[in-house]
Structures are given as structure tokens and as C-alpha cells.
Design a protein around this motif. Structure first.
Motif, PDB file in Angstrom:
ATOM      1  N   THR A 444       0.532  -1.313   0.000  1.00  0.00           N
ATOM      2  CA  THR A 444      -0.231  -0.294   0.021  1.00  0.00           C
ATOM      3  C   THR A 444       0.972   1.493   0.234  1.00  0.00           C
ATOM      4  O   THR A 444       1.535   1.155   0.924  1.00  0.00           O
ATOM      5  CB  THR A 444      -1.201  -0.053   1.109  1.00  0.00           C
ATOM      6  OG1 THR A 444      -2.080  -1.056   0.984  1.00  0.00           O
ATOM      7  CG2 THR A 444      -1.923   1.440   1.436  1.00  0.00           C
ATOM      8  N   GLY A 446       0.690   5.474   0.260  1.00  0.00           N
ATOM      9  CA  GLY A 446      -0.771   6.396   1.072  1.00  0.00           C
ATOM     10  C   GLY A 446       0.068   7.989   0.522  1.00  0.00           C
ATOM     11  O   GLY A 446       1.021   8.597   0.413  1.00  0.00           O
ATOM     12  N   CYS A 580      -7.761   3.660  -3.664  1.00  0.00           N
ATOM     13  CA  CYS A 580      -8.764   4.481  -2.220  1.00  0.00           C
ATOM     14  C   CYS A 580      -9.420   5.310  -2.489  1.00  0.00           C
ATOM     15  O   CYS A 580      -7.770   5.817  -1.794  1.00  0.00           O
ATOM     16  CB  CYS A 580      -8.506   3.508  -1.426  1.00  0.00           C
ATOM     17  SG  CYS A 580      -8.169   1.521  -1.653  1.00  0.00           S
ATOM     18  N   TYR A 610      -2.704  -1.361  -3.408  1.00  0.00           N
ATOM     19  CA  TYR A 610      -3.775  -0.510  -2.645  1.00  0.00           C
ATOM     20  C   TYR A 610      -2.650   0.940  -3.004  1.00  0.00           C
ATOM     21  O   TYR A 610      -1.209   1.220  -3.244  1.00  0.00           O
ATOM     22  CB  TYR A 610      -3.976   0.054  -1.880  1.00  0.00           C
ATOM     23  CG  TYR A 610      -5.114  -0.845  -0.702  1.00  0.00           C
ATOM     24  CD1 TYR A 610      -6.059  -1.170  -1.962  1.00  0.00           C
ATOM     25  CD2 TYR A 610      -5.126  -1.722   0.328  1.00  0.00           C
ATOM     26  CE1 TYR A 610      -7.459  -2.720  -1.402  1.00  0.00           C
ATOM     27  CE2 TYR A 610      -6.156  -2.493   0.736  1.00  0.00           C
ATOM     28  CZ  TYR A 610      -7.086  -3.070   0.258  1.00  0.00           C
ATOM     29  OH  TYR A 610      -7.951  -3.508   0.259  1.00  0.00           O
ATOM     30  N   PHE A 612      -2.983   4.382  -1.677  1.00  0.00           N
ATOM     31  CA  PHE A 612      -4.553   4.865  -0.435  1.00  0.00           C
ATOM     32  C   PHE A 612      -4.321   6.607   0.002  1.00  0.00           C
ATOM     33  O   PHE A 612      -3.458   7.198   0.069  1.00  0.00           O
ATOM     34  CB  PHE A 612      -4.197   4.526   0.006  1.00  0.00           C
ATOM     35  CG  PHE A 612      -5.496   4.271   1.910  1.00  0.00           C
ATOM     36  CD1 PHE A 612      -6.091   3.856   1.780  1.00  0.00           C
ATOM     37  CD2 PHE A 612      -5.834   5.443   2.648  1.00  0.00           C
ATOM     38  CE1 PHE A 612      -7.555   3.376   2.461  1.00  0.00           C
ATOM     39  CE2 PHE A 612      -6.322   5.617   3.948  1.00  0.00           C
ATOM     40  CZ  PHE A 612      -7.469   4.472   3.585  1.00  0.00           C
ATOM     41  N   SER A 624      -0.037   2.050   5.799  1.00  0.00           N
ATOM     42  CA  SER A 624       0.301   2.176   4.326  1.00  0.00           C
ATOM     43  C   SER A 624       1.767   1.803   4.597  1.00  0.00           C
ATOM     44  O   SER A 624       2.039   1.929   6.294  1.00  0.00           O
ATOM     45  CB  SER A 624       0.573   4.228   3.982  1.00  0.00           C
ATOM     46  OG  SER A 624      -0.340   4.164   3.913  1.00  0.00           O
TER      47      SER A 624
END
Length: 725
Positions: A444, A446, A580, A610, A612, A624
Motif C-alpha cells: 500500500t 499512501g 482508494c 492499494y 490509498f 500504508s
């Protein structure tokens, strides 16, 4: 209401209260049902005091505020009991004409959504003046009113020259300032702030809260702060009322609510739902379940169905208010010695974070500036206490990577991505400008930054919902930008997006089953109805949606369930990569925790990757592996989550960290250094660092040319000539 609680509340004269609410109950009646929205609540408010009203959506917070102002809907709302004493009179017995004199001059309100609170066809100056004109008793001339409007605009940080502009010409933070100016123009004694910072950037939130506190000190205004953000409560409030299902379940001073004494289990659940900056862990501890049906009066405690401490007594008998001084807890078990220590330990840990077994790092954030050679001024620093703990998601993954074999090719790789929007007269808005990064499978990344920094545009460009101006996006080694329309359609199921506002992204005419099935039908994944139904049922179970809701429509569901529908629609196609976009920004802390846990569980189960997007740094810290910080289209810093929070190098990143509201008693006494200066226009931006206009360290060299990314620490990249100073 119990006699004990009546005695405590007393009369305004007895308690010195500016406002005293006693036994207030409100019902909404329709032909089909009765909703018991507020049930026998009592509270008081003194001059210059701030009361936090905290609870999930549906707790009755806004209904309580509307009752204070006499703004409940006339046809359906009925006050069935209680008193609201203010200025020596019971507001519940006042006529509409009398209430017109109360609203604005004695009690005023900052509404949650400034765009819906403002008239789009009237200038902001005209709207602010309206309140003053309504309460003018003939003592103010038109010139006096105009001067007062200018003074109030300047007071909330808006240049008076902008008084003739319209709401659409202001940013979200500036619109909120306009609403605050409208509320304060008549110098009210009591100000009700209904979620005044929900969905605002952390830096704008800090500015708004600081301004409310400054104005409160200047005029002695009493404030009721309605929020579900315990960090905001910790920074602004003197007293706190925790509401659940229309009742106040805990009431006390800030120190009592955030301290190490006994607490209501619901209060503990709220604290456990908050992503911590000091103690990362795999899963949050949300309050499981949902609010009870407000049309049914429970026999016992309304929280019993969700409470792990509930007994048969809790389910059959309404809990009395157990009182210690001014601290009230409506719980049968709050006074038990066996439970007291457990409650105390959990609540203290949730509020302050586990610091006993972690290594602390103190991050100096010098936002007042110390560059004496350039600005000729000296400033002070704000210490933000950050704790590194390798036990969390980021720490565990980073440790695994350190011992793993060389990584395979990333699932997603972005190279020099740009997105410019053409405006009139040949101008271009640089929404995303030369951004590069890669995401390994199952990880992930972020993306954080203020509104307008290009986060959402970046996410949409990766999926070609916006066509990039330049650059490459490689997915599974293929350049997404070079795919034909037909090829892109075949790849689309592998790359999906969870949108910020589930209500706006769902078709209100479709029920839950139809909404989740739609991607299967549109992408021709399934053709037989039996197969579609089977996959929809399996996905509903996977995301925690009860099968009985398959025929429900979006407007019949709460925000958390609507967001689960959005997640189900995204994952029904079994994608590999998901963008997301602010998926939890407007959710209550408990629902937010449920959605974050769901996303992390599904990532592990389905090996999802992801991107994010969020402005909540505590959320991005929790979920994250790596974080990108964006400012006006540029990536200014990137590093692993633990590294970025422990050693922020760019002044903008430090400002974001300094602005985070921490749910701790010490937050109320924390000195803030807010970002100053105007945001540089992203339209045809001049060369140089785009943060220079707001940066206390900026020099002429920062303004001459664009700043290239460097790597002063392993894996830590930053675009700043003064990184780490």
C-alpha cells in the motif's frame, strides 16, 4: 430523569451556567413510526467554556443542537420533555418571534457543510450582513453595518476586498471561515459548531480550530463543539458529553474523560477505534455492530447489544448514572472493582498510546522559521512526539523486505506522470506534475496532502479516468497509456477504484444486490443469473453486509454500509490494483475502523495492491507501507511510513505532522505554529519550489528553479534544498 442528575444540573443561577439543559427528550413522528432521537439528556455550559458533544452518526448530537435553536422540523419533531434555560427563560416555551431574537444574537451555529449553508447567488459580504440587519434595532446605519462586515471578515482571516465574491470562488477552508463570520457577526453568547472541520485538510482544520479558540478568548463566547473526532475534542474542549442512541452515557471534564479513571465501555470503544500515531498494530479495535433501531425503546442499556461487558441486568434494566464529583457514567458495571482496572487500562492506552515499551523520537517542527540569514526573524519549534514501533503493518512488512530476496518487478510503476488541464486564454492548470513511483504487489502506498494538491487526479490518471498529458503508467509491465479503448476495457476489471463519497457514486434507484452485480454484468464476467447471485452473496459475506440487506436501497443505509457496498462493487471483479480515494474521510471513528480493518483483511486475503489517498495522517500511518507527500501537483517527499513519521525532512511534511490533532489531554496545551502565506497558483506556475511562498526556510535559490528529488537517507527521497534543517 433521575433525581440525582436533576440535582447536579440545577438551575443556571445555582450553577453559574449560561445554558442549562435538563431532561431534554425529542421524538420524530411520522405516519409509519416514531424515532426516539434524544432521550432525557442534561448538560450545562458556562461563559467562555467549551463543551464537546461526541458520538457516532445517529447519536442525537445535531438534533440536540437544533432543539437549542428551535430549528427542529415543525411537522415531525416533538419535544416530549425537559427544559432549555438560557438568559433566564425556557427556550422551549418561547414563540417563533421570540426565538428570532435569540438566534444569531444569543445563540448562533456553524453548520457542517458550508456550501449548503451559503446562498450561491449572493456575495459573501451580503450574506454576512443579513444577520446583522435582522438584529439591528436601529442603532446601526448602513455604513456601520458595512464596516462591521469588513471587520468580521478580517477577524476570520478573509481580506475585506473579497466581500463581493461568491461562495464558489472560495476554497473549502475559506467557505468555512465565511460561515464562522456569519455566526459571529452579532457577537453571540453561545456558539454551536456542528462538525466544523469534518473532511477539511489537517492544516486547514488546525487554522479553523485555532481561530475559533482565539475568538472565544477574545469575546468570552461559550462553545458547543459537535464532533466525532476525539483529537479535536482534546484540543478545544473543557468538558465532554459522550452520546449514544440519544442518551449521554458519560459526562465529565476533559481530564476525566481522557484520564485513567473509570469509563463507559462505549467511550473505550471510541478510543480503540482511533489509528494511533504512536502505536501501530495490525487491526484497530472498533465498536462492533451498529447503532440500535431508534424506533424501539430498549428495556435496558441501549449499548448492551454491542458491549462485551454486558450482563442480563444490563439487557433488562436501564443503567443509573454513577457519579463521582461531576463525572457521570451511565453503566451498571462502571463502579465494579474487577472491571474498574480493566476499563481504566484500556481507556488510558487508547488515549495516550502505548509508550512504555517503545522508543520515542522527538521531531522538531520549526514553522515560525529560523532562517535569520533570509528572513531576519527567529521562531520557536513545536515538538511532535512520534514513536517508532516495528510491530505494526509497516514495521512488519519493512522487516520482511529487509530479509527477503531481491524484489520482483513492481505491479504498478509510474514514470514522469503529468496532467495539465487547459483553461481559457491558453493557460494550463498543473494538477499533477512529473510524479514517479512504483508499488510492489500486495503493498500500500499512501498519498497525502491538502485539497488541490493533485491526489485524486493522480489516482484517476492511473486508471485512465483522466487522460494524462505526459508520462507512463505501467501495469503488469504494460503501458496503460498505449492501450486502445478495447484493450483498456479488457484490463479495467484488474484496476478498480473506491470513490470518496459512496452515496454520490451509487445509483439510488438500484438495491444492494443490483449495485454489487452491476460490474459483473457491464464487464460480461457472468451471464447466468445463478452465477451472478452466488458471487454477489459471497461478496456480501466477505465485506460484512447481511444478506437481508440485498433488497435495501442506498438511502436506507448508514455511511459505513454504503461504503461497504462501494468496496464490494470494486472487489467483485477480483482486481489486482485498487485506488482508494478518501474511503473513510467522512465516517465516524468506529465505522472508519471497521472499513480500515476490512481493507487490510481483504488485502491479505486477495493479495491486493492499494494506492490509498487521504488527508488523515493517522489513517495513512496505520495502513500504508510507503507514503508520498504531494503539494500542488508535485511529490515533495516519499519514504516508508515509519521513516517518514520518525524523520520528516520537508518543511511541508513537518507542518502536516504538527497540525495533527492528538486525542490526549496534553493536546489542549500544545503550542501551534500554523502555515502562513498564500498558496501558489497551480495555473502556469513559475519555476521554483511551489511551497516557497509558505515556507519559513525559503531562500532566493528555492524560487529560481524547480527542486529535484534527492535521497539524503536510504529509501527516503525529498525535494528540498533545506531538507532536515
Amino acid at each position: 430523569m433521575s433525581e440525582e442528575m436533576r440535582t447536579e444540573t440545577g438551575t443556571p443561577e445555582a450553577t453559574g451556567a449560561l445554558l442549562s439543559v435538563s431532561g431534554l427528550s425529542v421524538e420524530y413522528r411520522t405516519d409509519l413510526e416514531t424515532v426516539y432521537a434524544v432521550n432525557d439528556i442534561s448538560l450545562d455550559l458556562k461563559e467562555g467554556e467549551t463543551l464537546g458533544l461526541v458520538g457516532e452518526t445517529g447519536a442525537g448530537k445535531t438534533t440536540t443542537a437544533l432543539a437549542l435553536l428551535g430549528l427542529l422540523p415543525k411537522r415531525t419533531a416533538h419535544v416530549t420533555g425537559g427544559q432549555i434555560l438560557c438568559g433566564g427563560r425556557d427556550l422551549l416555551t418561547c414563540s417563533e418571534k421570540e426565538m428570532l431574537t435569540v438566534r444569531g444574537s444569543e445563540i448562533s451555529m456553524i453548520f457542517q457543510d458550508p456550501m449548503t449553508a451559503l446562498n450561491p447567488v449572493l456575495s459573501v459580504g451580503r450574506q454576512i450582513a443579513e444577520a446583522l440587519e435582522l438584529h439591528n434595532t436601529g442603532t446601526m446605519s448602513a455604513a456601520d453595518i458595512s464596516a462591521k462586515v469588513d471587520e468580521t471578515l478580517e477577524m476570520v482571516g478573509i481580506p475585506k476586498e473579497r466581500r463581493d465574491e461568491y461562495p464558489y470562488q472560495f476554497s473549502g477552508g475559506m467557505r468555512q471561515r465565511v460561515v464562522i463570520a456569519m455566526a459571529l457577526i452579532c457577537n453571540p453568547k453561545i456558539l454551536i459548531a456542528d462538525e466544523p472541520t469534518t473532511a477539511l485538510d489537517v492544516t486547514i482544520q488546525a487554522q479553523i480550530l485555532s481561530m475559533i479558540c482565539t475568538l472565544q478568548r477574545r469575546y468570552g463566547t461559550a462553545v458547543i463543539m459537535i464532533t466525532h473526532d476525539l483529537g479535536v475534542v482534546a484540543e478545544t474542549c473543557d468538558k465532554v458529553a459522550i452520546m449514544y442512541a440519544g442518551r449521554i452515557v458519560e459526562y465529565g471534564t476533559l481530564e476525566e474523560i481522557f484520564g485513567d479513571g473509570p469509563h463507559h465501555p462505549y467511550t473505550i470503544g471510541l478510543f480503540g477505534s482511533i489509528p494511533s500515531l504512536t502505536d501501530t498494530k495490525e487491526r484497530l479495535t472498533p465498536v462492533e455492530g451498529l447503532m440500535p433501531d431508534p424506533t424501539i425503546v430498549p428495556e435496558g442499556c441501549a449499548f448492551a447489544p454491542r458491549c462485551k461487558y454486558a450482563t442480563d441486568l444490563c439487557r433488562t434494566t436501564p443503567p443509573p448514572a454513577q457519579t463521582s464529583g461531576g463525572h457521570r457514567i451511565a453503566c451498571h458495571r462502571a463502579g465494579e472493582e474487577a472491571l474498574r482496572g480493566q476499563l481504566s487500562q484500556e481507556s488510558a492506552g487508547a488515549a495516550a498510546g502505548s509508550e512504555a515499551e517503545t522508543a520515542e523520537a522527538s521531531v522538531k517542527v520549526s514553522m515560525a522559521g529560523s532562517a535569520a540569514d533570509t528572513a531576519g526573524t527567529s521562531g520557536q519549534g513545536t515538538a511532535v512526539r512520534i514513536t517508532e514501533n516495528a510491530a505494526g503493518p509497516s514495521g512488519q512488512r519493512a522487516a520482511a523486505e529487509a530479509t527477503a530476496s531481491p524484489a520482483a518487478a513492481p505491479l504498478v510503476e509510474v514514470r514522469g506522470l503529468k496532467k495539465y488541464f487547459r483553461l481559457g486564454s491558453g493557460a494550463q492548470l498543473h494538477a499533477v506534475d512529473d510524479v514517479s513511483f512504483s508499488i510492489p504487489e500486495g503493498h500500500t502506498i499512501g498519498v497525502v496532502g491538502e485539497s488541490g494538491c493533485g491526489k485524486s487526479t493522480l489516482g484517476r490518471c492511473l486508471l485512465r479516468l483522466h487522460e494524462p498529458t505526459a508520462g507512463q503508467v505501467l501495469f503488469e509491465g504494460r503501458d496503460v497509456m498505449s492501450l486502445s479503448k478495447k484493450e483498456l476495457q479488457r484490463e479495467r476489471p484488474k484496476m478498480q477504484m473506491i470513490f470518496q463519497d459512496p452515496y454520490a457514486s451509487l445509483n439510488g434507484r438500484m438495491n444492494v444486490r443490483q449495485l454489487i452485480a452491476e460490474p459483473l454484468i457491464v464487464n460480461r464476467v457472468c451471464r447466468r443469473r445463478e452465477e451472478i447471485d452466488a458471487r454477489v452473496e459471497a461478496m456480501m459475506d466477505r465485506v460484512g453486509l447481511a444478506q437481508r440487506l440485498s433488497g435495501a436501497y442506498p438511502h436506507e443505509l448508514d455511511g459505513g454500509r454504503r461504503q461497504r457496498i462501494g468496496v464490494a462493487r470494486t472487489l467483485i471483479l477480483e482486481p489486482r490494483f485498487v485506488v482508494c480515494d478518501e474511503p473513510v474521510s467522512a465516517l465516524d471513528v468506529s465505522i472508519q475502523a471497521q472499513i480500515l480493518n476490512l481493507l487490510m483483511d481483504l488485502q491479505e486475503e486477495m493479495k491486493l495492491t492499494y494506492l490509498f489517498i487521504t488527508h488523515d495522517l493517522s489513517v495513512v500511518r496505520h495502513i500504508s507501507d510507503e507514503i508520498l507527500v504531494m503539494y500542488l501537483g508535485k511529490c515533495v517527499e516519499s519514504a516508508s511510513a515509519a521513516e517518514l513519521f520518525a524523520h520528516p525532512l520537508h518543511p511541508y511534511t513537518r507542518a502536516l505532522l504538527a497540525a495533527i490533532p492528538i486525542p490526549s489531554v496534553t493536546s489542549k496545551h500544545k503550542e501551534r505554529h500554523l502555515l502562513q502565506g498564500e498558496v501558489t497558483s497551480p495555473v502556469n506556475p513559475a519555476p521554483g519550489c511551489r511551497f516557497a511562498a509558505r515556507c519559513p526556510l525559503a531562500t532566493d535559490a528555492c524560487r529560481r528553479a524547480d527542486i529535484a528529488m534527492t535521497e539524503p537517507r536510504p529509501g527516503h527521497r525529498v525535494a528540498c534544498l533545506h531538507a532536515g534543517e
